[in-house]
Enzyme design. Sequence first.
Site, PDB file in Angstrom:
ATOM      1  N   ASP A   1      -6.029   7.637  -1.724  1.00  0.00           N
ATOM      2  CA  ASP A   1      -6.733   7.860  -0.457  1.00  0.00           C
ATOM      3  C   ASP A   1      -5.774   8.026   0.700  1.00  0.00           C
ATOM      4  O   ASP A   1      -4.695   7.435   0.741  1.00  0.00           O
ATOM      5  CB  ASP A   1      -7.691   6.709  -0.105  1.00  0.00           C
ATOM      6  CG  ASP A   1      -8.943   6.721  -0.966  1.00  0.00           C
ATOM      7  OD1 ASP A   1      -9.584   5.670  -1.096  1.00  0.00           O
ATOM      8  OD2 ASP A   1      -9.260   7.792  -1.518  1.00  0.00           O
ATOM      9  N   ARG A   2      -6.214   8.822   1.674  1.00  0.00           N
ATOM     10  CA  ARG A   2      -5.531   9.065   2.939  1.00  0.00           C
ATOM     11  C   ARG A   2      -4.303   9.955   2.852  1.00  0.00           C
ATOM     12  O   ARG A   2      -4.114  10.829   3.671  1.00  0.00           O
ATOM     13  CB  ARG A   2      -5.160   7.748   3.637  1.00  0.00           C
ATOM     14  CG  ARG A   2      -6.375   6.963   4.094  1.00  0.00           C
ATOM     15  CD  ARG A   2      -6.161   6.351   5.457  1.00  0.00           C
ATOM     16  NE  ARG A   2      -7.414   5.820   5.984  1.00  0.00           N
ATOM     17  CZ  ARG A   2      -7.825   4.567   5.808  1.00  0.00           C
ATOM     18  NH1 ARG A   2      -7.124   3.718   5.113  1.00  0.00           N
ATOM     19  NH2 ARG A   2      -8.975   4.175   6.339  1.00  0.00           N
TER      20      ARG A   2
ATOM     21  N   HIS B   1      -4.012  -8.282  -3.522  1.00  0.00           N
ATOM     22  CA  HIS B   1      -4.001  -7.167  -2.567  1.00  0.00           C
ATOM     23  C   HIS B   1      -4.430  -7.624  -1.169  1.00  0.00           C
ATOM     24  O   HIS B   1      -3.728  -7.397  -0.183  1.00  0.00           O
ATOM     25  CB  HIS B   1      -4.918  -6.028  -3.016  1.00  0.00           C
ATOM     26  CG  HIS B   1      -5.020  -4.936  -1.991  1.00  0.00           C
ATOM     27  ND1 HIS B   1      -4.010  -4.031  -1.780  1.00  0.00           N
ATOM     28  CD2 HIS B   1      -5.990  -4.604  -1.100  1.00  0.00           C
ATOM     29  CE1 HIS B   1      -4.353  -3.193  -0.796  1.00  0.00           C
ATOM     30  NE2 HIS B   1      -5.555  -3.522  -0.374  1.00  0.00           N
TER      31      HIS B   1
ATOM     32  N   ASP C   1       0.821  -1.216   0.000  1.00  0.00           N
ATOM     33  CA  ASP C   1       0.000   0.000   0.000  1.00  0.00           C
ATOM     34  C   ASP C   1       0.853   1.265   0.000  1.00  0.00           C
ATOM     35  O   ASP C   1       1.835   1.355   0.717  1.00  0.00           O
ATOM     36  CB  ASP C   1      -0.887   0.025   1.253  1.00  0.00           C
ATOM     37  CG  ASP C   1      -1.942  -1.059   1.250  1.00  0.00           C
ATOM     38  OD1 ASP C   1      -2.978  -0.872   1.901  1.00  0.00           O
ATOM     39  OD2 ASP C   1      -1.708  -2.093   0.591  1.00  0.00           O
TER      40      ASP C   1
ATOM     41  N   ARG D   1     -13.982  -6.149   8.894  1.00  0.00           N
ATOM     42  CA  ARG D   1     -14.056  -5.045   7.936  1.00  0.00           C
ATOM     43  C   ARG D   1     -15.444  -4.941   7.312  1.00  0.00           C
ATOM     44  O   ARG D   1     -15.784  -3.931   6.708  1.00  0.00           O
ATOM     45  CB  ARG D   1     -13.039  -5.244   6.812  1.00  0.00           C
ATOM     46  CG  ARG D   1     -11.577  -5.155   7.248  1.00  0.00           C
ATOM     47  CD  ARG D   1     -10.715  -5.123   6.010  1.00  0.00           C
ATOM     48  NE  ARG D   1      -9.326  -5.417   6.243  1.00  0.00           N
ATOM     49  CZ  ARG D   1      -8.361  -4.500   6.122  1.00  0.00           C
ATOM     50  NH1 ARG D   1      -8.660  -3.259   5.825  1.00  0.00           N
ATOM     51  NH2 ARG D   1      -7.097  -4.846   6.310  1.00  0.00           N
TER      52      ARG D   1
ATOM     53  N   HIS E   1      -1.018   4.595  -0.670  1.00  0.00           N
ATOM     54  CA  HIS E   1      -1.998   5.553  -0.141  1.00  0.00           C
ATOM     55  C   HIS E   1      -1.591   7.011  -0.309  1.00  0.00           C
ATOM     56  O   HIS E   1      -1.582   7.777   0.647  1.00  0.00           O
ATOM     57  CB  HIS E   1      -2.269   5.259   1.339  1.00  0.00           C
ATOM     58  CG  HIS E   1      -3.213   4.106   1.544  1.00  0.00           C
ATOM     59  ND1 HIS E   1      -4.475   4.072   1.013  1.00  0.00           N
ATOM     60  CD2 HIS E   1      -3.042   2.941   2.199  1.00  0.00           C
ATOM     61  CE1 HIS E   1      -5.052   2.925   1.342  1.00  0.00           C
ATOM     62  NE2 HIS E   1      -4.213   2.212   2.064  1.00  0.00           N
TER      63      HIS E   1
ATOM     64  N   ASP F   1      -4.000  -0.122  -3.611  1.00  0.00           N
ATOM     65  CA  ASP F   1      -4.167   0.955  -2.619  1.00  0.00           C
ATOM     66  C   ASP F   1      -3.189   2.094  -2.891  1.00  0.00           C
ATOM     67  O   ASP F   1      -2.368   2.462  -2.049  1.00  0.00           O
ATOM     68  CB  ASP F   1      -4.017   0.404  -1.201  1.00  0.00           C
ATOM     69  CG  ASP F   1      -5.326  -0.204  -0.688  1.00  0.00           C
ATOM     70  OD1 ASP F   1      -5.423  -0.509   0.506  1.00  0.00           O
ATOM     71  OD2 ASP F   1      -6.253  -0.377  -1.509  1.00  0.00           O
TER      72      ASP F   1
ATOM     73  N   ASN G   1      -8.468  -2.582  -2.651  1.00  0.00           N
ATOM     74  CA  ASN G   1      -9.848  -2.244  -2.291  1.00  0.00           C
ATOM     75  C   ASN G   1     -10.100  -0.744  -2.383  1.00  0.00           C
ATOM     76  O   ASN G   1     -11.236  -0.297  -2.490  1.00  0.00           O
ATOM     77  CB  ASN G   1     -10.219  -2.788  -0.904  1.00  0.00           C
ATOM     78  CG  ASN G   1      -9.343  -2.202   0.187  1.00  0.00           C
ATOM     79  OD1 ASN G   1      -8.122  -2.286   0.111  1.00  0.00           O
ATOM     80  ND2 ASN G   1      -9.958  -1.626   1.204  1.00  0.00           N
ATOM     81  N   HIS G   2      -9.055   0.076  -2.377  1.00  0.00           N
ATOM     82  CA  HIS G   2      -9.255   1.518  -2.508  1.00  0.00           C
ATOM     83  C   HIS G   2      -9.366   1.962  -3.956  1.00  0.00           C
ATOM     84  O   HIS G   2      -9.661   3.121  -4.228  1.00  0.00           O
ATOM     85  CB  HIS G   2      -8.134   2.284  -1.803  1.00  0.00           C
ATOM     86  CG  HIS G   2      -8.360   2.426  -0.327  1.00  0.00           C
ATOM     87  ND1 HIS G   2      -8.820   3.585   0.251  1.00  0.00           N
ATOM     88  CD2 HIS G   2      -8.222   1.542   0.675  1.00  0.00           C
ATOM     89  CE1 HIS G   2      -8.942   3.399   1.564  1.00  0.00           C
ATOM     90  NE2 HIS G   2      -8.577   2.164   1.840  1.00  0.00           N
TER      91      HIS G   2
ATOM     92  N   HIS H   1      -2.424  -4.695   2.189  1.00  0.00           N
ATOM     93  CA  HIS H   1      -3.749  -4.452   2.771  1.00  0.00           C
ATOM     94  C   HIS H   1      -3.753  -4.195   4.267  1.00  0.00           C
ATOM     95  O   HIS H   1      -4.674  -3.587   4.789  1.00  0.00           O
ATOM     96  CB  HIS H   1      -4.670  -5.636   2.443  1.00  0.00           C
ATOM     97  CG  HIS H   1      -6.126  -5.412   2.699  1.00  0.00           C
ATOM     98  ND1 HIS H   1      -6.810  -4.275   2.328  1.00  0.00           N
ATOM     99  CD2 HIS H   1      -7.053  -6.200   3.286  1.00  0.00           C
ATOM    100  CE1 HIS H   1      -8.074  -4.378   2.682  1.00  0.00           C
ATOM    101  NE2 HIS H   1      -8.255  -5.535   3.272  1.00  0.00           N
TER     102      HIS H   1
END
Lengths: 629, 311
Positions: B84-85, B163, B53, B211, B55, B81, B113-114, B238
Amino acid sequence: MEVDTKVQPPSANTTATTTTTTDYMDEDTVNPSSEQQQQESQEQSDDLFAVALLIDELKHEDVQYRLNAIKNLPVIAKALGPERTRNELLPFLQECIDDEDEVLVVLAEELSNLTDYLGGIENAYHLLVPLENIAAVEEASVREKAVESLCQLVDNIAPNHVEQYFLPLLKRLSMGEWFTSRTSAAGLYAATYKRVPANVQAELRNMFAQLVRDDSPMVRRAAAKALSTFAEQLSTNDLLGGGLELLQELAQDSQDSVRLLAAEDLVAFGKLFTPEQNSQHLLPIFKALAEDKSWRVRYMVASEYVEIAQAFGEPIVREHFTEPFLSFLDDPEGEVRTAAAGRITGYAQLIDKDVAIERLLPCVRDLVADENQHARAALAKEVSGLALIVGQMPTMEYLLPTFLQQLTDDFPDVRLNVISSLDEINKAIGIERLSQALLPAIHELSEDKQWRIRLAIIEYIPLLAKQFGAQFFEEKLLDLCMAWLRDKVFSIREAATTNLQRLTQVFGAGWAEEAIIPRIQKMATDDNYLHRMTVIFALTTMADALPANTVRDSVLPTVIDLSTDLIPNIRFNVAKSLETMIPLLKQNPATLELISSMVKPTLEKLSIDADGDVKFFATRALETGILIN
Amino acid sequence: MVDLDLDACLERLYKKQLLAECVLREICERTKELLMRESNVVHIRAPVTVVGDIHGQYYDLIEIFRIGGYCPDTNYLFLGDYVDRGLYSIETISLLTVLKLRYPERVQLVRGNHESRAVTQTYGFYTECMRKYGSQQVWQYFTDMFDFLTLSVVIDNSIFCVHGGLSPTIHVLDQIRIIDRFREIPHEGAMADLVWSDPDPDKEEFSISARGAGYTFGKLVVDRFLHLNNMDHILRAHQLCNAGYQVLFDDKLSTVWSAPNYCYRCGNLASILEVGVNGERFFNVFDAAPENDRNPQQAQLKENDPIDYFL
């Protein structure tokens, strides 16, 4: 966590600046002149349409649209014309006051840009009403923007308007019920003072004094912050009288957050007073603040030490400033020691060299072992500057021993700060002494976990090599240099190859041929493709420092051997390496024929490689290097 | 048709400059065409460096290149991923996309998943696109492209890379190959599981995941999967790892995590996994890039956290 895949984002409205195109039906006759008129009126109504959209956006739900509209306020104001701007737009903006902070801060700024669209500067006072409201909101950053805009306005409007409109605004804010209005008021006094006659100025001085004595610490802080710029407007008499009194009050305030702002004001006052006045009036204030029981106040004084000293002037500094500074270096609070440590060089420049040597250097020794890592790191940055000030002998005696300690400090920032300033230390004591001091530390630093520290050492190696000579270097440092070629961090491997090239320049090609090249060639059969790649990079970088026969006998064959490597990345780096070396080979008649005998066949073979990237780089090398002459 | 100079795009992206909206549209279009031809299970050969990840932590992506080597010299497999963030999701995903387009044989991108419309609206990518481009077009281009990213990669027929993790409905690779992946990630089913699941060292079989999507799976599941598919190791991302990586189930499964000091406050290390031609695995561990501290925006963030998509 709910995962909603059906949500669609809000649909976008068309943005304001679209131009509509006119569609003609086939039967329509197209009259050229009327088309131009149509186009002009079309453009006009396009503009109005655009403005109407903007105005709509002012009320839009989504903050982004409102923001966009506010940023375009001048556009709207221009389209509406002065009267409608004054009578409709400004009152409408008033209603926005309970809008979000994000919007208000932009509004506060844009309002001051509207002065041109109100129908002359005589109408600018209309902007005061919305700005006054914004100056009273809860969010500090919004208020600050409003105050900024208000100060701009008071600079520009006519004197009679200052009295007629601005002064009442200032009074209302200064006596506002909420502390927010009064804090904003404090920021307006300096700008207003210079635009009013003497009798009003007296009134302003009284009102400002009220703010300094306000019940709310927030207001007193705002007044303390504003005091510097306000003081600059005062006459010497008023400064010595009322101004000084205000500073003294703030310096003795019950809240340390107010007192520490008085420390900043010392700089401004110091610059405005004469040395005698500084000595008589400001020095006591300075001493009290330097010994304040709150560490935050002492921290502020330490942070501004050099600026305060410069404002007070040399004689006072020499007599009165060294003791407090030494106390700061020994303060019980780590933050204060850190702030003072960061200002050692700046302060040392203001005092006699002897005093620096006698009084400051012993403190440096203590600080090197300080328990606070930030203090040690701050000191590490300053040491090189100190070395240049105190000169060679004191550096050898006091500072050199501390370098070693700092080079092996636990905290990475300390090590990094010292290494980054080695150049300057070098200037102070010379490379010979420096390398002797450094040698024990080098091995430890070359294996430092922080790769940037390893990098800093590598960059210093050629200089040290020159100092030590080939034999000593081979005994102590060569293995290290070769080990770096296999470092797990790419940037180190890259620096290591540049290092080898520089070493070749220092010790000569003959030495490189014997000491380095064979070891590099051995790496060409390494299991790890990244290491084999380093071989290519190293040989390519060293090539132009090597004689023709070495290139012919060692460099080229090793590189070309790798053209049959199983990994495509190796093969295309061979192509890139050959591309780089072609100009070099062309320069020397001894190597010229190698191009056609060795380089070209290899590149041609690679240009029909199965891998796309190999093909690309080989073809490019052929095109730029060989086919175009 | 916009004429694309990918090398020029890369030059800009390495300087952390944004590309024009119309350029991004063209880039995403071409990337979709490229990805369309990839199977849901892409087979590649070592050597390759695997990245977890990221991000949106752009400076740390550059740090990865400083440590692992730049593309195309080093082969990379990214496990998803990307957005995001962090503060620079756009710069991050733009750079990775252009690298994939320019060096398709040297870069593999897997879907996380992002890489989903729903998730990116909540965790920052959508907001960042609106803030930096003033419209949602760029977000649409990228999320449309995400639909085309592959779901898994196999290295040397030996290491299965995904992932999230495994699915109760997937026993053999062929079952992954027949999924229709060209869509938004669904709430449930095999495709959701592959990007959402987590290993559980205390379990043997599949269990409900906290989750709310995917499952947790244990040792027996891993052993069964590897045995049935004749493979040796599962590699995934992940999950945040303080040490940058984690090895479970007797070295049958590893997690690689490549976002150091996650969200600019977790203080964790990160790593990239270097896989050699003989199956050697080396976790190259690193810390956050210093540029993160020097950036005033980030420094401000530490003080008052105005952006509300940080958890």
